[in-house]
Design a protein around this motif. Structure first.
Motif, PDB file in Angstrom:
ATOM      1  N   GLN A 184       5.421   5.882   1.525  1.00  0.00           N
ATOM      2  CA  GLN A 184       4.934   7.354   1.931  1.00  0.00           C
ATOM      3  C   GLN A 184       6.093   8.185   2.314  1.00  0.00           C
ATOM      4  OE1 GLN A 184       2.323   7.470   4.931  1.00  0.00           O
ATOM      5  NE2 GLN A 184       3.466   6.482   6.525  1.00  0.00           N
ATOM      6  N   SER A 231       0.960  -1.264  -0.036  1.00  0.00           N
ATOM      7  CA  SER A 231      -0.145   0.257   0.012  1.00  0.00           C
ATOM      8  C   SER A 231       0.910   1.285  -0.052  1.00  0.00           C
ATOM      9  CB  SER A 231      -0.998   0.062   1.257  1.00  0.00           C
ATOM     10  OG  SER A 231      -0.069   0.169   2.474  1.00  0.00           O
ATOM     11  N   TYR A 232       0.113   2.442  -0.268  1.00  0.00           N
ATOM     12  CA  TYR A 232       0.916   3.904  -0.047  1.00  0.00           C
ATOM     13  C   TYR A 232       2.062   3.583   1.296  1.00  0.00           C
ATOM     14  CZ  TYR A 232       2.117   8.551   0.129  1.00  0.00           C
ATOM     15  OH  TYR A 232       2.818   9.702   0.212  1.00  0.00           O
ATOM     16  N   SER A 250       5.311  10.710  -3.222  1.00  0.00           N
ATOM     17  CA  SER A 250       3.894  11.455  -3.114  1.00  0.00           C
ATOM     18  C   SER A 250       2.908  10.627  -3.254  1.00  0.00           C
ATOM     19  CB  SER A 250       3.679  12.683  -4.012  1.00  0.00           C
ATOM     20  OG  SER A 250       3.631  12.291  -5.202  1.00  0.00           O
ATOM     21  N   LEU A 251       1.453  10.780  -2.594  1.00  0.00           N
ATOM     22  CA  LEU A 251       0.318  10.051  -2.876  1.00  0.00           C
ATOM     23  C   LEU A 251      -0.035   9.745  -4.253  1.00  0.00           C
ATOM     24  CD1 LEU A 251      -1.947   8.234  -2.082  1.00  0.00           C
ATOM     25  CD2 LEU A 251      -3.257  10.001  -1.318  1.00  0.00           C
ATOM     26  N   SER A 252       0.160  11.295  -5.004  1.00  0.00           N
ATOM     27  CA  SER A 252      -0.193  11.348  -6.483  1.00  0.00           C
ATOM     28  C   SER A 252       0.778  10.353  -7.354  1.00  0.00           C
ATOM     29  CB  SER A 252      -0.390  12.699  -6.876  1.00  0.00           C
ATOM     30  OG  SER A 252       1.008  13.405  -6.667  1.00  0.00           O
ATOM     31  N   TYR A 271       2.291   7.796  -6.298  1.00  0.00           N
ATOM     32  CA  TYR A 271       2.151   6.255  -6.076  1.00  0.00           C
ATOM     33  C   TYR A 271       0.653   5.916  -6.908  1.00  0.00           C
ATOM     34  CZ  TYR A 271       0.405   2.318  -3.744  1.00  0.00           C
ATOM     35  OH  TYR A 271      -0.064   0.925  -3.418  1.00  0.00           O
ATOM     36  N   GLU A 272      -0.208   6.707  -6.990  1.00  0.00           N
ATOM     37  CA  GLU A 272      -1.302   6.554  -7.522  1.00  0.00           C
ATOM     38  C   GLU A 272      -1.354   6.518  -9.113  1.00  0.00           C
ATOM     39  OE1 GLU A 272      -3.999   9.532  -6.102  1.00  0.00           O
ATOM     40  OE2 GLU A 272      -4.776   8.394  -4.413  1.00  0.00           O
ATOM     41  N   ASP A 273      -0.315   7.423  -9.654  1.00  0.00           N
ATOM     42  CA  ASP A 273       0.186   7.171 -11.112  1.00  0.00           C
ATOM     43  C   ASP A 273       0.618   5.916 -11.563  1.00  0.00           C
ATOM     44  OD1 ASP A 273      -0.984   9.822 -11.470  1.00  0.00           O
ATOM     45  OD2 ASP A 273       0.969  11.071 -11.604  1.00  0.00           O
ATOM     46  N   LEU A 323       0.234   2.950  -9.972  1.00  0.00           N
ATOM     47  CA  LEU A 323      -0.491   1.832  -9.618  1.00  0.00           C
ATOM     48  C   LEU A 323      -1.282   1.250 -10.718  1.00  0.00           C
ATOM     49  CD1 LEU A 323      -0.960   0.422  -6.744  1.00  0.00           C
ATOM     50  CD2 LEU A 323      -3.084   2.108  -6.448  1.00  0.00           C
ATOM     51  N   ASN A 324      -0.998   0.118 -10.903  1.00  0.00           N
ATOM     52  CA  ASN A 324      -1.981  -0.631 -11.956  1.00  0.00           C
ATOM     53  C   ASN A 324      -2.153  -2.311 -11.539  1.00  0.00           C
ATOM     54  OD1 ASN A 324      -2.150  -2.500 -14.121  1.00  0.00           O
ATOM     55  ND2 ASN A 324      -1.267  -1.051 -15.695  1.00  0.00           N
ATOM     56  N   GLU A 325      -3.263  -2.577 -11.542  1.00  0.00           N
ATOM     57  CA  GLU A 325      -3.735  -3.867 -11.011  1.00  0.00           C
ATOM     58  C   GLU A 325      -3.155  -4.942 -11.740  1.00  0.00           C
ATOM     59  OE1 GLU A 325      -8.000  -4.853 -13.510  1.00  0.00           O
ATOM     60  OE2 GLU A 325      -8.136  -3.775 -11.636  1.00  0.00           O
TER      61      GLU A 325
END
Length: 156
Positions: free
Chosen positions: A134, A129-130, A138-140, A142-144, A146-148
């Protein structure tokens, strides 16, 4: 350096433009499914007897380096060149003291389990997880990335 089979092995760090001059039809990492930011990587190229046979990338950010987008020509995949190249990259003076984050992206019928085995052998741990990144990312960002269909791994 001479490999155990007597072949001359050299690793050089090249820009994308330099790699394009010696590697035919080089796709951008994002074209292979990697996060867009991987398109900005520099490349570590393994030459065996003066032939470029494998490459891997790195991109240094403030707190860590993205590493990955590794490719080994098919006829060289069973010869342990892959872990050799990754070790050379990871232990280079510019990356040695940085945390590294990689995205496992199985392509060309390579199984995720094969990639996992390789990164585990190098000392990486899976990012669940983030929370696990951390302190460096940055969270942004990490979200960029992230791919299932992919996995994120970290090594300090």
């Amino acid at each position: 350096m001479l490999g155990k089979d007597g072949v001359k092995m050299i690793v050089e760090c090249l820009t994308r433009k330099e790699l394009e001059s010696i590697w035919q039809d080089l796709p951008f990492p994002s074209e292979k499914g990697y996060p867009q930011i991987f398109d900005n990587m520099d490349y570590w190229v393994l030459f065996v007897d003066d032939e470029p046979i494998a490459y891997t990338g790195s991109l240094i950010l403030e707190e860590f380096a993205f590493v990955g987008n590794t490719y080994v020509k098919k006829k060289y995949r069973k010869n342990k060149y892959h872990p050799f190249l990754l070790n050379e990259r990871n232990n280079s003076p510019v990356l040695r003291n940085l945390s590294k984050v990689t995205v496992l992206n199985p392509i060309e019928k390579i199984k995720m389990s094969t990639l996992v085995k390789t990164v585990v052998s190098l000392g990486y741990t899976k990012v669940q997880s983030y929370y696990d990144v951390q302190d460096i990312m940055s969270l942004s960002l990490y979200e960029d990335i992230l791919n299932e269909k992919q996995q994120i791994w970290r090594m300090d």
